[in-house]
Write a protein that holds these residues in place. Structure first.
Motif, PDB file in Angstrom:
ATOM      1  N   ILE A 260     -30.910  45.905  24.626  1.00  0.00           N
ATOM      2  CA  ILE A 260     -29.669  44.708  23.551  1.00  0.00           C
ATOM      3  C   ILE A 260     -29.266  45.256  23.104  1.00  0.00           C
ATOM      4  N   SER A 261     -28.530  45.164  22.371  1.00  0.00           N
ATOM      5  CA  SER A 261     -27.763  45.643  21.439  1.00  0.00           C
ATOM      6  C   SER A 261     -27.799  44.970  20.017  1.00  0.00           C
ATOM      7  N   ARG A 262     -27.339  45.886  19.009  1.00  0.00           N
ATOM      8  CA  ARG A 262     -27.851  45.209  17.356  1.00  0.00           C
ATOM      9  C   ARG A 262     -28.095  44.225  17.220  1.00  0.00           C
ATOM     10  N   SER A 263     -26.359  43.421  17.588  1.00  0.00           N
ATOM     11  CA  SER A 263     -25.904  42.355  17.719  1.00  0.00           C
ATOM     12  C   SER A 263     -27.039  41.278  18.658  1.00  0.00           C
ATOM     13  N   GLY A 264     -27.916  41.571  19.309  1.00  0.00           N
ATOM     14  CA  GLY A 264     -28.047  41.057  20.388  1.00  0.00           C
ATOM     15  C   GLY A 264     -27.762  40.065  21.677  1.00  0.00           C
ATOM     16  N   GLY A 265     -26.381  40.612  21.366  1.00  0.00           N
ATOM     17  CA  GLY A 265     -25.216  40.001  22.128  1.00  0.00           C
ATOM     18  C   GLY A 265     -24.633  40.626  23.096  1.00  0.00           C
ATOM     19  N   SER A 266     -25.350  41.779  23.807  1.00  0.00           N
ATOM     20  CA  SER A 266     -25.172  42.582  24.918  1.00  0.00           C
ATOM     21  C   SER A 266     -26.508  42.648  25.235  1.00  0.00           C
ATOM     22  N   LEU A 267     -26.206  42.080  26.630  1.00  0.00           N
ATOM     23  CA  LEU A 267     -27.937  42.225  27.363  1.00  0.00           C
ATOM     24  C   LEU A 267     -27.710  43.579  28.807  1.00  0.00           C
ATOM     25  N   TYR A 268     -28.389  44.447  28.934  1.00  0.00           N
ATOM     26  CA  TYR A 268     -28.146  44.692  30.276  1.00  0.00           C
ATOM     27  C   TYR A 268     -29.742  45.331  30.574  1.00  0.00           C
ATOM     28  N   TYR A 269     -29.608  45.339  32.210  1.00  0.00           N
ATOM     29  CA  TYR A 269     -30.736  44.980  33.053  1.00  0.00           C
ATOM     30  C   TYR A 269     -30.813  46.247  34.307  1.00  0.00           C
ATOM     31  N   ALA A 270     -31.834  46.923  34.016  1.00  0.00           N
ATOM     32  CA  ALA A 270     -31.529  47.919  35.483  1.00  0.00           C
ATOM     33  C   ALA A 270     -31.287  47.120  36.947  1.00  0.00           C
ATOM     34  N   ASP A 271     -30.952  47.848  37.651  1.00  0.00           N
ATOM     35  CA  ASP A 271     -30.783  46.870  39.124  1.00  0.00           C
ATOM     36  C   ASP A 271     -31.467  46.299  39.249  1.00  0.00           C
ATOM     37  N   THR A 272     -32.865  47.151  39.585  1.00  0.00           N
ATOM     38  CA  THR A 272     -34.101  46.782  40.094  1.00  0.00           C
ATOM     39  C   THR A 272     -34.947  45.674  39.697  1.00  0.00           C
ATOM     40  N   VAL A 273     -34.024  45.404  38.184  1.00  0.00           N
ATOM     41  CA  VAL A 273     -34.851  43.853  37.313  1.00  0.00           C
ATOM     42  C   VAL A 273     -33.995  42.617  37.274  1.00  0.00           C
ATOM     43  N   LYS A 274     -32.967  42.385  37.350  1.00  0.00           N
ATOM     44  CA  LYS A 274     -32.115  42.107  37.630  1.00  0.00           C
ATOM     45  C   LYS A 274     -32.228  40.695  37.578  1.00  0.00           C
ATOM     46  N   GLY A 275     -32.583  39.310  36.752  1.00  0.00           N
ATOM     47  CA  GLY A 275     -32.838  37.802  37.121  1.00  0.00           C
ATOM     48  C   GLY A 275     -34.349  37.908  37.231  1.00  0.00           C
ATOM     49  N   LEU A 276     -34.595  38.770  36.663  1.00  0.00           N
ATOM     50  CA  LEU A 276     -36.369  38.850  36.849  1.00  0.00           C
ATOM     51  C   LEU A 276     -36.925  38.831  35.314  1.00  0.00           C
ATOM     52  N   CYS A 277     -36.199  40.055  34.702  1.00  0.00           N
ATOM     53  CA  CYS A 277     -36.554  40.111  33.090  1.00  0.00           C
ATOM     54  C   CYS A 277     -35.309  39.513  32.180  1.00  0.00           C
ATOM     55  N   THR A 278     -35.613  38.747  31.333  1.00  0.00           N
ATOM     56  CA  THR A 278     -35.404  38.763  29.969  1.00  0.00           C
ATOM     57  C   THR A 278     -35.284  39.709  28.801  1.00  0.00           C
ATOM     58  N   ILE A 279     -34.887  40.222  28.328  1.00  0.00           N
ATOM     59  CA  ILE A 279     -34.038  40.819  27.167  1.00  0.00           C
ATOM     60  C   ILE A 279     -34.161  40.078  25.791  1.00  0.00           C
ATOM     61  N   SER A 280     -34.674  40.374  24.982  1.00  0.00           N
ATOM     62  CA  SER A 280     -34.260  39.426  23.325  1.00  0.00           C
ATOM     63  C   SER A 280     -35.172  39.896  22.727  1.00  0.00           C
TER      64      SER A 280
END
Length: 127
Positions: free
Chosen positions: A51-71
């Motif tokens: 997650i970016s400093r602003s919180g507006g950019s998030l990125y996930y590994a392909d293996t966890v997309k749709g299964l994890c949420t970073i905040s």
């Protein structure tokens, strides 16, 4: 220098959920991009989410997309990783990491980029 402390790990059955927390202290929270990594014995730490400093950019590994949420919660200076539909393959030690950056939208995927690490929290998913 920032200090990181993870919590929330534990033993969970396959299909269950966990939310990991990373409490950040010692420096200005908003100056840091944050990431979660996972490591199993004999392997290198692998990127899970960032997650970016602003919180507006998030990125996930392909293996966890749709299964994890970073905040992140700036008021609590805490970063979270919500994980659902856990599988035995998700077992490992989960580390929180921080890097101070002037880039407010950047998300970083490489472990060598991060300069501060927590002690890790163990997640074990039983079948």
């Amino acid at each position: 220098q920032v200090q990181l402390g993870e919590s929330g790990g534990g033993l969970v059955q396959a299909g269950g959920s966990l939310t990991l927390s990373c409490a950040v202290s010692g420096s200005s929270f908003s100056d840091y991009a944050m990431g979660w990594f996972r490591q199993t014995p004999g392997t290198e730490r692998e990127f899970v989410a960032g997650i970016s400093r602003s919180g507006g950019s998030l990125y996930y590994a392909d293996t966890v997309k749709g299964l994890c949420t970073i905040s992140k919660d700036n008021a609590k200076t805490t970063v979270y990783l919500q994980m659902s539909s856990l599988k035995p393959g998700d077992t490992g030690v989960y580390y929180c990491a921080a890097v101070r950056t002037p880039d407010i939208t950047g998300v970083f995927f490489s472990s060598v980029t991060y300069k501060s690490w927590g002690q890790g929290t163990q997640v074990t998913v039983s079948s």
